[in-house]
Design a protein around this motif. Structure first.
Motif, PDB file in Angstrom:
ATOM      1  N   THR A  80       0.842  -1.193   0.000  1.00  0.00           N
ATOM      2  CA  THR A  80       0.000   0.000   0.000  1.00  0.00           C
ATOM      3  C   THR A  80       0.876   1.241   0.000  1.00  0.00           C
ATOM      4  O   THR A  80       1.818   1.338   0.790  1.00  0.00           O
ATOM      5  CB  THR A  80      -0.897   0.017   1.263  1.00  0.00           C
ATOM      6  OG1 THR A  80      -1.638  -1.203   1.313  1.00  0.00           O
ATOM      7  CG2 THR A  80      -1.836   1.201   1.258  1.00  0.00           C
ATOM      8  N   PRO A  81       0.560   2.233  -0.864  1.00  0.00           N
ATOM      9  CA  PRO A  81       1.337   3.473  -0.853  1.00  0.00           C
ATOM     10  C   PRO A  81       0.954   4.355   0.342  1.00  0.00           C
ATOM     11  O   PRO A  81      -0.225   4.485   0.673  1.00  0.00           O
ATOM     12  CB  PRO A  81       0.968   4.146  -2.174  1.00  0.00           C
ATOM     13  CG  PRO A  81      -0.332   3.547  -2.591  1.00  0.00           C
ATOM     14  CD  PRO A  81      -0.412   2.195  -1.951  1.00  0.00           C
ATOM     15  N   PHE A  82       1.965   4.930   0.977  1.00  0.00           N
ATOM     16  CA  PHE A  82       1.777   5.872   2.072  1.00  0.00           C
ATOM     17  C   PHE A  82       2.397   7.191   1.635  1.00  0.00           C
ATOM     18  O   PHE A  82       3.506   7.218   1.113  1.00  0.00           O
ATOM     19  CB  PHE A  82       2.459   5.362   3.351  1.00  0.00           C
ATOM     20  CG  PHE A  82       1.687   4.269   4.045  1.00  0.00           C
ATOM     21  CD1 PHE A  82       1.006   4.526   5.215  1.00  0.00           C
ATOM     22  CD2 PHE A  82       1.639   2.991   3.505  1.00  0.00           C
ATOM     23  CE1 PHE A  82       0.288   3.525   5.853  1.00  0.00           C
ATOM     24  CE2 PHE A  82       0.925   1.982   4.131  1.00  0.00           C
ATOM     25  CZ  PHE A  82       0.244   2.249   5.306  1.00  0.00           C
ATOM     26  N   ARG A  83       1.660   8.278   1.872  1.00  0.00           N
ATOM     27  CA  ARG A  83       2.107   9.599   1.445  1.00  0.00           C
ATOM     28  C   ARG A  83       2.429  10.475   2.646  1.00  0.00           C
ATOM     29  O   ARG A  83       2.255  10.053   3.788  1.00  0.00           O
ATOM     30  CB  ARG A  83       1.042  10.228   0.564  1.00  0.00           C
ATOM     31  CG  ARG A  83       0.891   9.461  -0.757  1.00  0.00           C
ATOM     32  CD  ARG A  83      -0.278   9.937  -1.602  1.00  0.00           C
ATOM     33  NE  ARG A  83      -0.397   9.136  -2.817  1.00  0.00           N
ATOM     34  CZ  ARG A  83      -0.999   7.964  -2.890  1.00  0.00           C
ATOM     35  NH1 ARG A  83      -1.531   7.425  -1.821  1.00  0.00           N
ATOM     36  NH2 ARG A  83      -1.061   7.300  -4.027  1.00  0.00           N
ATOM     37  N   VAL A  84       2.875  11.687   2.387  1.00  0.00           N
ATOM     38  CA  VAL A  84       3.260  12.630   3.444  1.00  0.00           C
ATOM     39  C   VAL A  84       2.173  12.693   4.515  1.00  0.00           C
ATOM     40  O   VAL A  84       0.994  12.870   4.216  1.00  0.00           O
ATOM     41  CB  VAL A  84       3.525  14.040   2.852  1.00  0.00           C
ATOM     42  CG1 VAL A  84       3.788  15.044   3.964  1.00  0.00           C
ATOM     43  CG2 VAL A  84       4.704  13.986   1.889  1.00  0.00           C
ATOM     44  N   GLY A  85       2.596  12.515   5.765  1.00  0.00           N
ATOM     45  CA  GLY A  85       1.681  12.559   6.902  1.00  0.00           C
ATOM     46  C   GLY A  85       1.050  11.224   7.257  1.00  0.00           C
ATOM     47  O   GLY A  85       0.406  11.110   8.294  1.00  0.00           O
ATOM     48  N   ASP A  86       1.230  10.200   6.417  1.00  0.00           N
ATOM     49  CA  ASP A  86       0.669   8.881   6.713  1.00  0.00           C
ATOM     50  C   ASP A  86       1.551   8.146   7.718  1.00  0.00           C
ATOM     51  O   ASP A  86       2.769   8.320   7.745  1.00  0.00           O
ATOM     52  CB  ASP A  86       0.547   8.040   5.438  1.00  0.00           C
ATOM     53  CG  ASP A  86      -0.568   8.515   4.515  1.00  0.00           C
ATOM     54  OD1 ASP A  86      -1.407   9.324   4.944  1.00  0.00           O
ATOM     55  OD2 ASP A  86      -0.584   8.056   3.355  1.00  0.00           O
ATOM     56  N   TYR A  87       0.908   7.304   8.515  1.00  0.00           N
ATOM     57  CA  TYR A  87       1.566   6.572   9.595  1.00  0.00           C
ATOM     58  C   TYR A  87       1.151   5.104   9.530  1.00  0.00           C
ATOM     59  O   TYR A  87      -0.005   4.797   9.254  1.00  0.00           O
ATOM     60  CB  TYR A  87       1.139   7.192  10.935  1.00  0.00           C
ATOM     61  CG  TYR A  87       1.539   6.401  12.155  1.00  0.00           C
ATOM     62  CD1 TYR A  87       2.809   6.519  12.692  1.00  0.00           C
ATOM     63  CD2 TYR A  87       0.641   5.530  12.766  1.00  0.00           C
ATOM     64  CE1 TYR A  87       3.171   5.794  13.824  1.00  0.00           C
ATOM     65  CE2 TYR A  87       0.998   4.800  13.894  1.00  0.00           C
ATOM     66  CZ  TYR A  87       2.261   4.937  14.407  1.00  0.00           C
ATOM     67  OH  TYR A  87       2.629   4.228  15.518  1.00  0.00           O
ATOM     68  N   ALA A  88       2.090   4.224   9.794  1.00  0.00           N
ATOM     69  CA  ALA A  88       1.791   2.787   9.880  1.00  0.00           C
ATOM     70  C   ALA A  88       2.506   2.206  11.095  1.00  0.00           C
ATOM     71  O   ALA A  88       3.678   2.515  11.330  1.00  0.00           O
ATOM     72  CB  ALA A  88       2.263   2.073   8.616  1.00  0.00           C
ATOM     73  N   HIS A  89       1.803   1.395  11.859  1.00  0.00           N
ATOM     74  CA  HIS A  89       2.389   0.730  13.030  1.00  0.00           C
ATOM     75  C   HIS A  89       2.401  -0.774  12.782  1.00  0.00           C
ATOM     76  O   HIS A  89       1.388  -1.358  12.387  1.00  0.00           O
ATOM     77  CB  HIS A  89       1.576   1.032  14.293  1.00  0.00           C
ATOM     78  CG  HIS A  89       2.049   0.265  15.482  1.00  0.00           C
ATOM     79  ND1 HIS A  89       3.204   0.594  16.159  1.00  0.00           N
ATOM     80  CD2 HIS A  89       1.552  -0.830  16.091  1.00  0.00           C
ATOM     81  CE1 HIS A  89       3.373  -0.270  17.152  1.00  0.00           C
ATOM     82  NE2 HIS A  89       2.394  -1.142  17.128  1.00  0.00           N
ATOM     83  N   VAL A  90       3.542  -1.393  13.035  1.00  0.00           N
ATOM     84  CA  VAL A  90       3.694  -2.843  12.891  1.00  0.00           C
ATOM     85  C   VAL A  90       3.984  -3.400  14.282  1.00  0.00           C
ATOM     86  O   VAL A  90       5.017  -3.095  14.885  1.00  0.00           O
ATOM     87  CB  VAL A  90       4.857  -3.192  11.937  1.00  0.00           C
ATOM     88  CG1 VAL A  90       4.980  -4.697  11.785  1.00  0.00           C
ATOM     89  CG2 VAL A  90       4.683  -2.507  10.592  1.00  0.00           C
ATOM     90  N   GLN A  91       3.070  -4.197  14.794  1.00  0.00           N
ATOM     91  CA  GLN A  91       3.258  -4.766  16.133  1.00  0.00           C
ATOM     92  C   GLN A  91       4.343  -5.847  16.125  1.00  0.00           C
ATOM     93  O   GLN A  91       4.718  -6.345  15.065  1.00  0.00           O
ATOM     94  CB  GLN A  91       1.943  -5.332  16.652  1.00  0.00           C
ATOM     95  CG  GLN A  91       1.428  -6.500  15.825  1.00  0.00           C
ATOM     96  CD  GLN A  91       0.036  -6.933  16.246  1.00  0.00           C
ATOM     97  OE1 GLN A  91      -0.574  -6.360  17.124  1.00  0.00           O
ATOM     98  NE2 GLN A  91      -0.478  -7.965  15.610  1.00  0.00           N
TER      99      GLN A  91
END
Length: 152
Positions: A80-91
């Motif tokens: 999935t593309p993430f752009r400026v300001g996007d956040y992803a957390h991987v547990q």
């Protein structure tokens, strides 16, 4: 009443990157500075570049925050593309990967929690690259195991 001793760790943006070689990473607040609570790194990856292949960590989580460009993140099932300001957390234990599928450099923050000494992983990789040392398959397996990275 006694107050705790003031303690502030400072790393100025103008300070040189902590990683030798190409300016792809800056140790903003590694675990050695945060008493092991977290590690914060700024990462930069060129256009249309592979990043980390699918893997997971058993003992720490990893989060991504995009500062510029676009970062494509794998969540164990899809990219999935993430752009400026996007956040992803991987547990802990979450399969993930990242790459830059865009036409411009991607700059993002990576947060490791707790703040395991992840800087050793990156400095050792840089040393291997910079010296031209070639590791055997068994040596790579040991390297990744020592740094709690299970590659898939």
């Amino acid at each position: 009443m006694s107050l705790p001793e003031p303690s502030v760790a400072v790393h100025r943006a103008a300070d040189p990157p902590d990683l030798p070689g190409p300016p792809t990473m800056r140790f903003v607040a590694p675990g050695s500075v945060t008493d092991g609570r977290y590690g914060l790194f700024e990462y930069q990856i060129g256009p249309r570049s592979p990043g980390a292949r699918p893997h997971y960590h058993r003992t720490f989580s990893e989060s991504f925050y995009v500062l510029s460009g676009e970062l494509t993140i794998y969540d164990g099932a899809s990219w999935t593309p993430f752009r400026v300001g996007d956040y992803a957390h991987v547990q802990d234990g979450g399969v993930h990967a990242f790459r830059n599928d865009g036409d411009e450099t991607s700059r993002f923050l990576i947060l490791f929690a707790p703040g395991i000494p992840r800087e050793r992983f990156f400095t050792e990789l840089a040393e291997i690259r910079d010296t031209g040392r070639v590791l055997s398959q068994d040596e790579w397996v040991e390297f990744y195991a020592r740094h709690d990275q299970v590659n898939l």
